[in-house]
Design an enzyme around this catalytic site. Structure first.
Site, PDB file in Angstrom:
ATOM      1  N   GLY A 188     -12.996   0.866  -6.791  1.00  0.00           N
ATOM      2  CA  GLY A 188     -13.347   2.024  -6.590  1.00  0.00           C
ATOM      3  C   GLY A 188     -14.841   2.324  -6.988  1.00  0.00           C
TER       4      GLY A 188
ATOM      5  N   ASN B 115       0.894  -1.327  -0.100  1.00  0.00           N
ATOM      6  CA  ASN B 115      -0.116   0.143  -0.282  1.00  0.00           C
ATOM      7  C   ASN B 115       1.065   1.325  -0.210  1.00  0.00           C
ATOM      8  OD1 ASN B 115      -1.821   1.895   0.647  1.00  0.00           O
ATOM      9  ND2 ASN B 115      -2.461   1.211   2.381  1.00  0.00           N
TER      10      ASN B 115
ATOM     11  N   CYS C  31      -0.390   5.486   1.138  1.00  0.00           N
ATOM     12  CA  CYS C  31      -0.615   6.282   2.472  1.00  0.00           C
ATOM     13  C   CYS C  31       0.616   7.265   2.840  1.00  0.00           C
ATOM     14  CB  CYS C  31      -0.592   5.324   3.642  1.00  0.00           C
ATOM     15  SG  CYS C  31       0.598   3.960   3.444  1.00  0.00           S
TER      16      CYS C  31
HETATM   17  C1  LIG Z   1     -13.008   2.200   5.869  1.00  0.00           C
HETATM   18  C2  LIG Z   1     -11.888   1.887   4.724  1.00  0.00           C
HETATM   19  C3  LIG Z   1     -10.685   1.469   5.300  1.00  0.00           C
HETATM   20  C4  LIG Z   1      -9.666   1.406   4.327  1.00  0.00           C
HETATM   21  N1  LIG Z   1      -8.754   1.159   4.411  1.00  0.00           N
HETATM   22  C5  LIG Z   1      -7.462   0.821   3.642  1.00  0.00           C
HETATM   23  C6  LIG Z   1      -6.259   0.102   3.919  1.00  0.00           C
HETATM   24  O1  LIG Z   1      -5.993  -0.099   5.200  1.00  0.00           O
HETATM   25  N2  LIG Z   1      -5.266  -0.091   3.043  1.00  0.00           N
HETATM   26  C7  LIG Z   1      -5.667   0.286   1.469  1.00  0.00           C
HETATM   27  O2  LIG Z   1      -4.830  -0.267   0.718  1.00  0.00           O
HETATM   28  N3  LIG Z   1      -6.820   0.787   1.409  1.00  0.00           N
HETATM   29  C8  LIG Z   1      -7.751   0.738   2.373  1.00  0.00           C
HETATM   30  N4  LIG Z   1      -9.149   1.549   2.009  1.00  0.00           N
HETATM   31  C9  LIG Z   1      -9.236   1.550   0.460  1.00  0.00           C
HETATM   32  C10 LIG Z   1      -9.964   0.435  -0.098  1.00  0.00           C
HETATM   33  O3  LIG Z   1      -9.276  -0.794  -0.183  1.00  0.00           O
HETATM   34  C11 LIG Z   1     -10.470   0.781  -1.812  1.00  0.00           C
HETATM   35  O4  LIG Z   1      -9.329   0.955  -2.239  1.00  0.00           O
HETATM   36  C12 LIG Z   1     -11.275   2.022  -1.772  1.00  0.00           C
HETATM   37  O5  LIG Z   1     -12.239   1.948  -0.659  1.00  0.00           O
HETATM   38  C13 LIG Z   1     -11.954   1.945  -2.931  1.00  0.00           C
HETATM   39  O6  LIG Z   1     -12.935   0.960  -3.427  1.00  0.00           O
HETATM   40  P1  LIG Z   1     -14.614   1.101  -2.889  1.00  0.00           P
HETATM   41  O7  LIG Z   1     -15.127   2.324  -3.410  1.00  0.00           O
HETATM   42  O8  LIG Z   1     -15.213  -0.161  -3.284  1.00  0.00           O
HETATM   43  O9  LIG Z   1     -14.387   1.255  -1.331  1.00  0.00           O
HETATM   44  C14 LIG Z   1     -10.085   1.697   2.689  1.00  0.00           C
HETATM   45  C15 LIG Z   1     -11.289   2.019   2.494  1.00  0.00           C
HETATM   46  C16 LIG Z   1     -12.218   2.374   3.336  1.00  0.00           C
HETATM   47  C17 LIG Z   1     -13.654   2.656   2.930  1.00  0.00           C
END
Ligand SMILES: Cc1cc2nc3c(=O)[nH]c(=O)nc-3n(C[C@H](O)[C@H](O)[C@H](O)COP(=O)(O)O)c2cc1C
Ligand SMILES: Cc1cc2nc3c(=O)[nH]c(=O)nc-3n(C[C@H](O)[C@H](O)[C@H](O)COP(=O)(O)OP(=O)(O)OC[C@H]3O[C@@H](n4cnc5c(N)ncnc54)[C@H](O)[C@@H]3O)c2cc1C
Ligand SMILES: Cc1cc2nc3c(=O)[nH]c(=O)nc-3n(C[C@H](O)[C@H](O)[C@H](O)COP(=O)(O)OP(=O)(O)OC[C@H]3O[C@@H](n4cnc5c(N)ncnc54)[C@H](O)[C@@H]3O)c2cc1C
Ligand SMILES: Cc1cc2nc3c(=O)[nH]c(=O)nc-3n(C[C@H](O)[C@H](O)[C@H](O)COP(=O)(O)O)c2cc1C
Ligand code: FES
Ligand code: FES
Lengths: 324, 261, 324, 261
Positions: C263, C145, C148
């Site tokens: 996404g 990842n 961040c």
């Molecule tokens: C509550 C929450 C926590 C997340 N934590 C992480 C994380 O720890 N590491 C990471 O790479 N992405 C994290 N994401 C991003 C998701 O993996 C994803 O890339 C992003 O939410 C887009 O997909 P979606 O629209 O289907 O949620 C997080 C997303 C949400 C909503």
């Protein structure tokens, strides 16, 4: 008895004033009757439609971005609706500089509110040239749209993604024009603070933020084709509001010049949020589609109610108040 | 917010050598007379078109070969995909009067045919103009409604050799016309506007302007000096709203440049 | 007569096969029963919830990003709902490396689908260290990842905004681990193609795109406070789908390694759109909230219907087909 | 998708020296017994709380000073703003049996009081536990429902000196208890779970786990080994669903680390 009556009348006057909320705004010395602004590219081709939106209640109106030469823009489709937003790739169509300046003159005459003349160039020099020409039409502001792709950078990135290029555009434009300059920023950068700082240092009077987000793409799954003829288009509307609010919040921390905040505003609550983030006025674009041209008056009424509830007297009580 | 849909062509009908009607596999949504749709040929382009017929199962559009896009559109085959959004426009044809007259030039009958068929009880007269005999469309459908049809052609190959507006004054007198609906080339519509203004007869006109967004945002279809939008406030306007306007004198092209009519 | 009957039976078999749609996916040699993936940070703290989502139908599941040390993450509120989306700033909470590796081992045992182990570091070296440790738990993939904020860059920008830093992370990780490596990219860059190219050249086996957009901010207008304790948070959900689709489309043009697209995907149509853009599998995160954990099976069923309508036999008939 | 709202505190009531009830100026939305809300003090933080009363005009929460956040929360004054989202949870208290027994430790009565007040016809028994006499809450409200109330305190300063679960077996026999509702410290609930499992009495437990999102996304409230989520599948669970689980033995903290109970 007399003094008692006097006190009573005074009380009434005070109570009355207390209920009145002042929505007038002021940016770089220019007065707006209210903080709502029609942003660039929305109903800004004809002076007649700008005048119409001014009559419908906008505090200021912006022309479609004017460029140095005639351009047809992208082929249709240029818009496609997505979840809570709109993708557009109109592609900076422009009838040419002479005709644009004539239309701008008409707009300044016909609209009874400040007119902002949006413009672009493909090179730094063209920005200066176009700025000089449109300034002759005496708009209240000129607005440099540095959020569109240019030809100077081989990767086709907007001037607005480079601090140095953005500053050069501002410096050249300030040399060529004495009309207050708004610089319109793209949110599609890793750090919008630095760009904002650069254009302030280079002499910009005001910042407009943000232009469309992304770009985005919508693919039709049956035909397997991106719908927009340009394939990708900028995302606007409620979907981008959180991003726009954060950009304005960041810019407010970095600069002292006023900000016109925009991106997904479609209610008085949204406008209040943007003002709290640090905007001095708010653009309303895509919501003209969803709420009609009554949106400017409606947003002002809704904003006024929120201000009453909060106990605000004027926009000063809102602007930037989320910082602390 | 807005509906975008991709549907299949379920049939094609030849109307004239240059005009085809396409049947779309799409249930008609609630539509007002005179509204329009934006039609997308995947990977090619998108333009505005009127609806020339609709029922529970399908809707039809009628297209004249007038350029590259319309040429491709009218040559689509059964089974081909087409994108559609709409219906758009808040200015509709509204049924008024007992003795309406329809003045149609070329494909102008297309956006009016549903109104005519939907208000059969009236004593309607249709002045139907075309360049030549071959180019006449919908004559049978018009006759079926019981309307009095007057055909005019530019070259006299069918009906009277005249332009549609040239018959209008006579028809108004003869048939006690109390309302006029008009669609066709803008120069012809301008003449009709003059006549109805003089005779103070309520009239509605369906306008064409260059359309990009179709939803009242881009501003390319604005009319001077009112700022009315053909896509949103039109495409149909009452005579009074367009009388003192650019209508009949100029319009904007795709770059926003004014061009004489 | 016999041959006639034979032909008839053959016809039935052909018709039957014709109706069957193959949803199995394969990324870097790893087989997924279907293309839906639970992405990082969603229900990924406990092995038990990962196993539950695997049983609910996900083709693969990803752990919450694991870091080198115990971290509480940001204080509540860590999420706030916005128009058609969600802002989150959970802030990479982590129980520490030892406990994370134990939990990961459990997950690999308990889930009957490929487990992707997401991880992060604050320096390039930490990425290598964490990669080595989690690889011992034998996940199907490890996922870096790099989206961040880190501490190496003084501006707090993610590694994922710099081609050079991104490539360095990949090189170090590939040195320390033989488990196939996914690199997860941020969409918040001016040019995602170049970042994708850099990580491919540095040896990444697969790309996950995109992480959350923005960040965004939601301000409560009555109290004038940003709701998230971190003020800003990443935007996910339907609001970002057009941006995610465009990113995947761009990345597909730039690289040859497979892409897990994510996404805003919440329906079979959305999944098909992402596959057409160039993804080989799709992440479903925020939609677990809006549709429940049945969303994986439902999306597969909807996708199957669309593939039937389009006449597709397998995912190969969709992947990247919007490019031409 | 979700509602977030900022409302005003319209009143504060002292329940005990450490417990206050806040009245929120918010119309109660449709809520099931035992659901919870996330409460936000602007600029301070957000935590989960049960609803301790609701009517057409307002809703109430009852807060014990247990740390920095709850301390600030219970000291909010009339007119102060508070953010609220919810109600959350798909696991509710469901009225079962004719002779229910409520087993409450400390603030455990809070999420159960609405169920008790909403099912007055039943012959309910409430075992109400507190540390000391001063810490007893809602005794009057319980009596008003007609329920048989048994007070226990840790120090014997009121009622019997005992823990709530220690009375349960006796009450079950005495009152022919056919259903049990339980909320309080997890160690107490674990004992109650043992008793009802043995006696095969249907029972429901309201659980607490560290909550971040409250909407079933972050995973911090997951229960081993089922992966059930306290925020989404709970907070109330039937005994069978939590019998062979981490319940009563460990839970995760804000970093996701397991801690013994
Ligand atoms: C509550 C929450 C926590 C997340 N934590 C992480 C994380 O720890 N590491 C990471 O790479 N992405 C994290 N994401 C991003 C998701 O993996 C994803 O890339 C992003 O939410 C887009 O997909 P979606 O629209 O289907 O949620 C997080 C997303 C949400 C909503
Ligand atoms: C409300 C409305 C309804 C219409 N209904 C029909 C119909 O039912 N049947 C039909 O055949 N045609 C209809 N048209 C015209 C149609 O949209 C096309 O303009 C026409 O088919 C020619 O397109 P082309 O690209 O093939 O020709 P081109 O050679 O590209 O253009 C020919 C002329 O068409 C006009 N035109 C081109 N593009 C547009 C556009 N995006 N918007 C408006 N005008 C344009 C311009 O005046 C241009 O000079 C309608 C137009 C409008 C505005
Ligand atoms: C579903 C549910 C309903 C609740 N209802 C009430 C109620 O009606 N009245 C009431 O006074 N309290 C209730 N609580 C507890 C409340 O959420 C707080 O945990 C408590 O007020 C202590 O918070 P603090 O920050 O002041 O103390 P701290 O010193 O920060 O924490 C004390 C303990 O509270 C727990 N805790 C802290 N934060 C959280 C969190 N975000 N989620 C879960 N547990 C946490 C931890 O076990 C911690 O050790 C409920 C908890 C849950 C999960
Ligand atoms: C159809 C359309 C055309 C636009 N054209 C321009 C333009 O020419 N110049 C410009 O600076 N911004 C342009 N924009 C961006 C808007 O001015 C505005 O920054 C953006 O749409 C966000 O605001 P909104 O969400 O209220 O629409 C355009 C937006 C739309 C929707
Ligand atoms: S076509 Fe865009 S405003 Fe009418
Ligand atoms: S609190 Fe986030 S899943 Fe339960």
């Amino acid at each position: 008895m007399m003094s008692c009556l006097f006190c009573y009348l005074l009380l009434i006057v005070i109570l009355f004033i207390d209920k009145m909320v002042d929505l007038s705004a002021s940016l770089s010395g220019v007065k707006f009757g209210n903080p709502t602004v029609l942003p660039a590219g929305i109903l800004g081709v004809a002076a007649s439609s700008l005048a119409r939106i001014a009559s419908a209640g906008a505090g200021a109106v912006t022309t479609k971005s004017v460029g140095p030469e005639r351009r047809e823009g992208h082929k249709n489709p240029v818009v496609v609706a997505v979840d809570n937003g709109l993708l557009n790739a109109v592609g900076l169509s422009c009838p040419g500089l002479d005709e644009s300046v004539e239309e701008l003159k008409k707009a300044v005459r016909a609209a009874h509110v400040p007119v902002i003349a949006s413009f672009y160039g493909r090179t730094v020099e063209e920005f200066g040239l176009v700025a000089e020409r449109i300034s002759a039409a005496k708009p209240a502001f000129i607005e440099a749209n540095i959020s569109c792709p240019n030809i100077e950078d081989e990767y086709g990135k907007p001037f607005g993604t480079s601090c140095e290029l953005a500053a050069r555009v501002v410096a050249v434009v300030k040399d060529m024009s004495r009309v207050p300059l708004i610089v319109k920023l793209t949110p599609n950068v890793s750090d919008i603070k630095n760009i904002a700082l650069s254009v302030e240092e280079a002499g910009a009077d005001c910042i407009a933020a943000v232009n469309t987000v992304g770009p985005g793409m919508y693919i039709d799954v049956l035909s397997a084709k991106p719908v927009l003829s340009n394939r990708a288009g900028g995302l606007s509307g409620p979907a981008i509001r959180p991003i726009a609010v954060r950009c304005v919040y960041d810019i407010y921390e970095a600069v002292d010049i006023p900000i016109i905040g925009m991106g997904g505003i479609s209610s008085g609550r949204d406008a209040a949020e943007m003002l709290l983030a640090g905007a001095s006025a708010v653009g309303i674009g895509t919501a003209v589609w969803t709420r009609g041209d009554g949106v400017f008056k409606e947003v002002c009424a809704e904003l006024g109610k929120i201000m009453e509830e909060r106990g605000d007297r004027s926009l000063k009580d809102l602007i930037g108040k989320a910082h602390c | 917010m807005d509906t975008f849909e991709t549907v299949k062509i379920s049939g094609v009908r030849k109307e004239t050598p240059t005009v085809n009607t396409l049947v779309l596999d799409k249930r008609s949504c609630r539509m007002e007379y005179g509204q329009f749709y934006m039609l997308w040929i995947p990977g090619v382009g998108e333009k505005p078109y009127a609806c020339s017929g609709a029922n529970e199962k399908s809707m039809e559009i009628t297209v004249k070969h007038a350029g590259p896009f319309s040429g491709k559109l009218q040559n689509l085959k059964k089974g081909d995909l087409i994108g559609i959004r709409g219906p758009y426009g808040k200015g509709y044809f509204t049924p008024k009067g007992k003795n309406p007259c329809y003045v149609a030039g070329g494909l102008g009958i297309v956006p009016m045919i549903s109104l005519l068929e939907g208000t059969k009880g009236k004593k309607a007269t249709v002045i139907l103009g075309a360049k030549t005999k071959e180019e006449i469309i919908f004559a049978d459908r018009i006759k079926k409604t019981g309307a009095d049809i007057r055909i005019v052609t530019d070259d006299g190959s069918a009906g009277i050799k005249a332009f549609p507006h040239q018959l209008l004054s006579g028809v108004i007198k003869e048939k006690k016309i109390d309302s006029v609906y008009c669609c066709g080339p803008e120069a012809m519509m301008r003449e009709v506007l003059k006549i109805v203004s003089e005779k103070k007869i309520p009239a509605q006109f369906s306008l064409e302007r260059y359309m990009k967004c179709g939803i009242g945002l881009c501003g390319s279809c604005a009319l001077d000096p009112s700022g009315l939008l053909v896509c949103k406030d039109g495409p149909v306007f009452d005579a009074e709203r367009i009388k003192d306007s650019e209508f009949g004198s100029y319009k904007r092209d795709s770059a926003g440049s004014k061009t004489r009519i």
